[in-house]
Enzyme design. Sequence first.
Site, PDB file in Angstrom:
ATOM      1  N   PRO A 221       0.840  -1.304  -0.067  1.00 37.32           N
ATOM      2  CA  PRO A 221       0.046  -0.057  -0.020  1.00 37.32           C
ATOM      3  C   PRO A 221       0.812   1.086  -0.123  1.00 37.32           C
ATOM      4  O   PRO A 221       1.869   1.211   0.726  1.00 37.32           O
ATOM      5  CB  PRO A 221      -0.756  -0.146   1.251  1.00 37.32           C
ATOM      6  CG  PRO A 221      -0.648  -1.373   1.706  1.00 37.32           C
ATOM      7  CD  PRO A 221       0.480  -2.048   1.201  1.00 37.32           C
ATOM      8  N   GLY A 224       2.360   3.723  -4.865  1.00 34.55           N
ATOM      9  CA  GLY A 224       2.247   4.632  -5.947  1.00 34.55           C
ATOM     10  C   GLY A 224       1.554   4.069  -7.240  1.00 34.55           C
ATOM     11  O   GLY A 224       1.527   4.329  -8.332  1.00 34.55           O
ATOM     12  N   GLU A 442      12.587   0.427  28.948  1.00 35.97           N
ATOM     13  CA  GLU A 442      13.273   0.825  27.821  1.00 35.97           C
ATOM     14  C   GLU A 442      14.734   0.649  27.717  1.00 35.97           C
ATOM     15  O   GLU A 442      15.222   0.422  26.616  1.00 35.97           O
ATOM     16  CB  GLU A 442      12.661   2.348  27.513  1.00 35.97           C
ATOM     17  CG  GLU A 442      11.199   2.278  27.115  1.00 35.97           C
ATOM     18  CD  GLU A 442      10.556   1.547  26.084  1.00 35.97           C
ATOM     19  OE1 GLU A 442      11.293   1.237  25.046  1.00 35.97           O
ATOM     20  OE2 GLU A 442       9.695   1.359  26.309  1.00 35.97           O
TER      21      GLU A 442
HETATM   22  P1  ADP Z   1      -1.374   2.831  -3.861  1.00 41.61           P
HETATM   23  O1  ADP Z   1      -2.279   3.001  -4.774  1.00 41.61           O
HETATM   24  O2  ADP Z   1      -0.112   2.153  -4.169  1.00 41.61           O
HETATM   25  O3  ADP Z   1      -1.853   2.405  -2.553  1.00 41.61           O
HETATM   26  P2  ADP Z   1      -1.009   5.865  -4.324  1.00 41.61           P
HETATM   27  O4  ADP Z   1      -0.832   5.748  -5.732  1.00 41.61           O
HETATM   28  O5  ADP Z   1      -2.656   6.148  -3.999  1.00 41.61           O
HETATM   29  O6  ADP Z   1      -0.709   4.289  -3.555  1.00 41.61           O
HETATM   30  O7  ADP Z   1      -0.075   6.698  -3.568  1.00 41.61           O
HETATM   31  C1  ADP Z   1      -0.445   7.719  -2.350  1.00 41.61           C
HETATM   32  C2  ADP Z   1       0.276   8.850  -2.523  1.00 41.61           C
HETATM   33  O8  ADP Z   1       1.641   8.587  -2.176  1.00 41.61           O
HETATM   34  C3  ADP Z   1       0.158   9.450  -3.705  1.00 41.61           C
HETATM   35  O9  ADP Z   1      -0.920  10.522  -3.975  1.00 41.61           O
HETATM   36  C4  ADP Z   1       1.532  10.383  -3.895  1.00 41.61           C
HETATM   37  O10 ADP Z   1       1.512  11.587  -3.050  1.00 41.61           O
HETATM   38  C5  ADP Z   1       2.513   9.336  -2.786  1.00 41.61           C
HETATM   39  N1  ADP Z   1       3.481   8.637  -3.610  1.00 41.61           N
HETATM   40  C6  ADP Z   1       3.390   7.137  -3.731  1.00 41.61           C
HETATM   41  N2  ADP Z   1       4.385   6.566  -4.560  1.00 41.61           N
HETATM   42  C7  ADP Z   1       5.069   7.742  -5.126  1.00 41.61           C
HETATM   43  C8  ADP Z   1       6.193   8.157  -6.081  1.00 41.61           C
HETATM   44  N3  ADP Z   1       6.968   7.072  -6.418  1.00 41.61           N
HETATM   45  N4  ADP Z   1       6.570   9.314  -6.126  1.00 41.61           N
HETATM   46  C9  ADP Z   1       5.812  10.612  -5.911  1.00 41.61           C
HETATM   47  N5  ADP Z   1       4.704  10.119  -4.745  1.00 41.61           N
HETATM   48  C10 ADP Z   1       4.259   9.015  -4.551  1.00 41.61           C
HETATM   49 ZN    ZN Z   2       8.970  -2.939  25.660  1.00 36.50          ZN
END
Ligand code: ADP
Ligand code: ZN
Length: 635
Positions: A221, A224, A442
């Site tokens: 997750p 991107g 800790e």
């Molecule tokens: P997924 O669909 O894989 O769960 P998303 O594409 O929705 O993830 O990514 C969530 C957010 O994280 C994006 O809107 C962006 O802001 C950031 N993000 C994730 N990967 C990248 C990347 N390679 N470059 C720039 N921003 C990214």
């Molecule tokens: Zn602990």
Amino acid sequence: MNPKPKDDGKKKPLKGPGMAGSIASVILIFMVIIAVYLLISGASEGNPVIPISQLAADVSAGKVSKITVQGNDLTVLYKDKEVKNSKKETEASLSATLANYGVSKQALDSTELSIQNQDGFGYWTLNILPYLLPIIFIVIFFWYISRQVKGAGMQAFTFGQSKARITDPSDTNNRITFKDVAGCKEAKEELKEIVDFLKNPKKFLDIGARIPKGVILTGAPGTGKTMLARAVAGEASVPFFNISGSEFVEMFVGVGSSRVRDLFRNAKKSAPAIIFIDEIDAIGRTRGGGFGGGNDEREQTLNQILVEMDGFEPNEKIVVMAATNRGDVLDPALIRPGRFDRKVVLDLPDRNDREEILKIHAKSKPLSEDVNLKLIAERTPGFSGADLYSLMNEGAILAARENRKKVFQFDLIRSIEKVMLGPERKSHLLSKKEKEITAYHEAGHAIVASVLPHADPVHKVSIIARGRAGGYTLKLPLEERRLQSRKEFIDDIAMSLGGYVAEKIMFGDITTGPSSDLEMASNLARAMVTRFGMSSAIGPISLTPSEGKPIWGEMREDKYSEAVAAKIDAEVSKIIGNGIKTAEKALKEHKKVFEAIAKKLIEVETLEQDEYEKILVAHGIMLKKKEEPEVVIEG
Ligand code: ADP
Ligand code: ZN
Ligand code: MG
């Protein structure tokens, strides 16, 4: 970690005004209608009304100069310029009526009679409106109700329509290209082909090349996937039909498959286009034998997708993309050739990629000179793109909260922890005793980690509560690693048990504090035995299905005998027992520094890496050195 990124161009379907607004507009319309009615009908009103017998008498007396007849309505103009209204009988003509009332022929002749056109606008409105009004009102009422129903999500009249959001290529505000996606080099390389095809399909079709119909993006997750799919559409300048797997599945049977049909029909109309099905695992899980006889609706939706994908010709110029973070649970029928046969894997970003991602998200934020994104990237192994996005965002929020115009390095450093652990809970007050126990606990973790050769170095120790943890010891690997060795596991387990052992040594008693530590240590130990083949008694056999394998049908049932189960338990206990011994030995041997750290923690509550290491060095403990990566030149 699931931050809500900025609206990434998704367009919500338009919603009607609120309930209050609708009621107000209905009332307004109603009032306007009544006003118009009164205006028209009021034109002939305001004059005194006389009975027809009176009119007959007045005509006989020669007082009347003119009678205007409009349907059954009479407008009487007297010689003294007075105007009065009257009504005649429906069937009979005016002259006959007056004659009946004994008006003589001469008297009638001396009065001007004017018959007015009965189908004038005013006439009809006047006559029909009283009947029309309730009908109009009912129609408006139903229209309003149906809008409310739609607003409530029932969509009584649009069930089968796909709810896909469409991003138009000409919409430059929401357009994302490969430039906006940092890292993911291999993935971009693979997807370039798709972009080429969508841009210039003829070139490929002429030479008889078969273009992949489906591409599936998998990855953790926040790596991107959604963003990259959007970027493919942006690069190719084609419409992007975006729908999430769960949106197909509704309460009503058959809705899913009709939505699929609608989606593909719409996409074909605007081909070349991309259809993007996000979180496809919601419908694309392995079929058959599910709980409670399986989910027919889901299966039908999936079947419909397969049918649509099989059904379109190569020249249809549609590429179906899908994303999931559970690539392992997908139905095999989905990923066979001719369907989603391209698989693009997105990895968590490595250090350079993390820096690039940070740079992208730093663009819109004023950074102070001291910001060193490279350092932040180094400190964030395991962060996904979405985590990094939220890190930058948290940094900006911290700066804004303190009324600064720029984001400083220390904002970003604080944000790392925030993203990892949740916000600090300063309000969680510890009693003196609790604070002492937490401090030793800790310190126990920290010292065990610092003393054992294969544990990761400590970055920070704190007894300030965070998220769910009462205190925490933050350790980060010196470098990223994909493989973990047995020795590292063993030391990790000892380190997890360090808190428990510390409490036992110092107070002779155990609190509920270490429960999650114990859980972590036991899980790790069990995984070593049953998954990684790291125990000599069991040997290199995998005894559990790897995480996330479908377990439909065959309920989670261990596939080994009681005897083996007992052996596993014995092995796990042995590993834990050894871990406790190791931790005990470490803490007893280094009791002085252990107590020094705990006392310092009680005093200052949080120790950063350099302060912490100063105390270690003062007690003669060697610090861990970063190993230079070996460069092997083959050839
Ligand atoms: P997924 O669909 O894989 O769960 P998303 O594409 O929705 O993830 O990514 C969530 C957010 O994280 C994006 O809107 C962006 O802001 C950031 N993000 C994730 N990967 C990248 C990347 N390679 N470059 C720039 N921003 C990214
Ligand atoms: Zn602990
Ligand atoms: Mg996504």
